[in-house]
Every structure is written in C-alpha cells, then in structure tokens.
Design a protein around this motif. Sequence first.
Motif, mmCIF file in Angstrom:
data_model
loop_
_atom_site.group_PDB
_atom_site.id
_atom_site.type_symbol
_atom_site.label_atom_id
_atom_site.label_comp_id
_atom_site.label_asym_id
_atom_site.label_seq_id
_atom_site.Cartn_x
_atom_site.Cartn_y
_atom_site.Cartn_z
ATOM 1 N N ILE A 47 6.496 4.369 26.587
ATOM 2 C CA ILE A 47 7.241 3.192 27.053
ATOM 3 C C ILE A 47 6.291 2.240 27.766
ATOM 4 O O ILE A 47 6.328 1.020 27.558
ATOM 5 C CB ILE A 47 8.411 3.612 27.965
ATOM 6 N N MET A 48 5.414 2.789 28.601
ATOM 7 C CA MET A 48 4.438 1.966 29.325
ATOM 8 C C MET A 48 3.518 1.237 28.351
ATOM 9 O O MET A 48 3.261 0.033 28.506
ATOM 10 C CB MET A 48 3.613 2.844 30.260
ATOM 11 N N ARG A 49 3.025 1.938 27.348
ATOM 12 C CA ARG A 49 2.128 1.324 26.373
ATOM 13 C C ARG A 49 2.826 0.184 25.634
ATOM 14 O O ARG A 49 2.268 -0.904 25.460
ATOM 15 C CB ARG A 49 1.628 2.371 25.377
ATOM 16 N N ASN A 50 4.078 0.393 25.242
ATOM 17 C CA ASN A 50 4.830 -0.659 24.554
ATOM 18 C C ASN A 50 5.058 -1.860 25.467
ATOM 19 O O ASN A 50 4.944 -3.011 25.034
ATOM 20 C CB ASN A 50 6.159 -0.111 24.029
ATOM 21 N N ALA A 51 5.377 -1.597 26.736
ATOM 22 C CA ALA A 51 5.560 -2.699 27.696
ATOM 23 C C ALA A 51 4.251 -3.453 27.881
ATOM 24 O O ALA A 51 4.242 -4.688 27.983
ATOM 25 C CB ALA A 51 6.067 -2.154 29.034
ATOM 26 N N SER A 52 3.155 -2.732 27.902
ATOM 27 C CA SER A 52 1.840 -3.352 28.037
ATOM 28 C C SER A 52 1.544 -4.254 26.840
ATOM 29 O O SER A 52 1.075 -5.385 26.996
ATOM 30 C CB SER A 52 0.768 -2.266 28.169
ATOM 31 N N PHE A 53 1.818 -3.771 25.638
ATOM 32 C CA PHE A 53 1.622 -4.586 24.433
ATOM 33 C C PHE A 53 2.489 -5.846 24.494
ATOM 34 O O PHE A 53 2.040 -6.936 24.144
ATOM 35 C CB PHE A 53 1.941 -3.798 23.165
ATOM 36 N N ASP A 54 3.740 -5.686 24.926
ATOM 37 C CA ASP A 54 4.632 -6.845 25.040
ATOM 38 C C ASP A 54 4.065 -7.867 26.015
ATOM 39 O O ASP A 54 4.110 -9.072 25.763
ATOM 40 C CB ASP A 54 6.032 -6.417 25.484
ATOM 41 N N MET A 55 3.564 -7.389 27.147
ATOM 42 C CA MET A 55 2.989 -8.306 28.139
ATOM 43 C C MET A 55 1.756 -9.004 27.585
ATOM 44 O O MET A 55 1.569 -10.206 27.790
ATOM 45 C CB MET A 55 2.646 -7.548 29.425
ATOM 46 N N LEU A 56 0.894 -8.274 26.867
ATOM 47 C CA LEU A 56 -0.296 -8.885 26.278
ATOM 48 C C LEU A 56 0.086 -9.945 25.251
ATOM 49 O O LEU A 56 -0.510 -11.022 25.209
ATOM 50 C CB LEU A 56 -1.188 -7.817 25.628
ATOM 51 N N ARG A 57 1.105 -9.656 24.439
ATOM 52 C CA ARG A 57 1.574 -10.649 23.466
ATOM 53 C C ARG A 57 2.098 -11.890 24.178
ATOM 54 O O ARG A 57 1.820 -13.013 23.766
ATOM 55 C CB ARG A 57 2.677 -10.059 22.584
ATOM 56 N N LYS A 58 2.837 -11.678 25.249
ATOM 57 C CA LYS A 58 3.388 -12.802 26.017
ATOM 58 C C LYS A 58 2.257 -13.660 26.596
ATOM 59 O O LYS A 58 2.305 -14.884 26.530
ATOM 60 C CB LYS A 58 4.276 -12.259 27.144
#
Length: 193
Positions: free
Chosen positions: A88-99
Amino acid sequence: MSVDIIDNNDSLPPLEHWLQAIANQRDKQAFKQLFHWFAPKIQRFGMKQFNHPEQAKELVQETMTSVWRKAHLFDADKGAATTWVYTIMRNASFDMLRKIRTQKEEHLSDDIWPLVESDVVEPLDVSDHLMSNKIKRLLDRLSHEQRQLIEGVYFKELSQEQLAEQFNIPLGTVKSRLRLAIAKLRHLMGEHS
C-alpha cells in the motif's frame, strides 16, 4: 523501488491481529498500535524517496488512511501484514510521484513573474532596466543553490528534470529548493516594495 525499512532488531508485534481488529470492529486502539509501529518506518522510506519531510508525512497519512479503509482486504493466508502495508505504501508513493511529475511547471513562473497580457512586446525602457537590477539584487540574496535553480528555470528555460540531471540532485530537491527560493523572493520583494 525496494522497501528496505524493516530493522532486523524489531520484534514483530501482533500486526495481523491488529489488522483483523480494524477490519472487523473498526478498532481505533488497534489502528493506533499499527500506526505507531509503521509510521516511523514509512516516514524513513518517504524521506529517502522524496527528500522532503512534508511529503514523507503525507506518505504516512496516505498509506495509513488506506490501511484503515482497506483492512478488510487483508488476508493473512496470502502474505504477511508487513508485505501488505508496504505494498500500500509503495502504491501511495507511486501515486505521489505521478502527481509531482504532472504538476505544471508554469505554476512556478506564475508565482513571481507577471503574465504577459497582450501579444505586443514593447521595447525595453529605463524602468525595465531598473527592474532587472532589482531582480538581480534580490537573486544575489538567495543561496548559491537556490539562485542557480531560479536562473535555470526562469532565465535559461530549463525544466526541473533537466536541472536535477545537470546538478546531479533528486527532482524533489530541485522542487523544494525552488519553493523555498520563491518564498524568499516573495518576502524580499515585500521588503522592497
């Protein structure tokens, strides 16, 4: 992206039990325990990933909010609680990087340079020269690193990614230094207006 944030010395508390209590009873005490166990690890990972304390805290909040909402999806038979939370953390991190990557760079320039209202470009006059001198004096009051980035973005028209590559620093560092430089310029402009 490797998740290497578990210390070998950590003794594993009843993480699966806490997740099940959250899923079944919406147990706030279990969530508090889970939060206290994971938050420092997620924050350390966030600092490595983003090199910015606020974004690291945001990663903790995003991850743990998702854990609260999705606890019913955890299945201990399919994997460990740590693996589930770190996914979940990794996915949230990817989302933040995309943002971060999709934010328009033009917004930075809007902060300190006025928009050109017409298509007509008038010749430089004395006041333009004075304004250029004022901007140069203000830039001289920034740190060397901040000044280099401001000059790169606004005078050399380089992208933030190009600056990160040119100075061999993370993109997050470029963004945070630019943010700080813009805030300082605003403050300095207020002093001189």
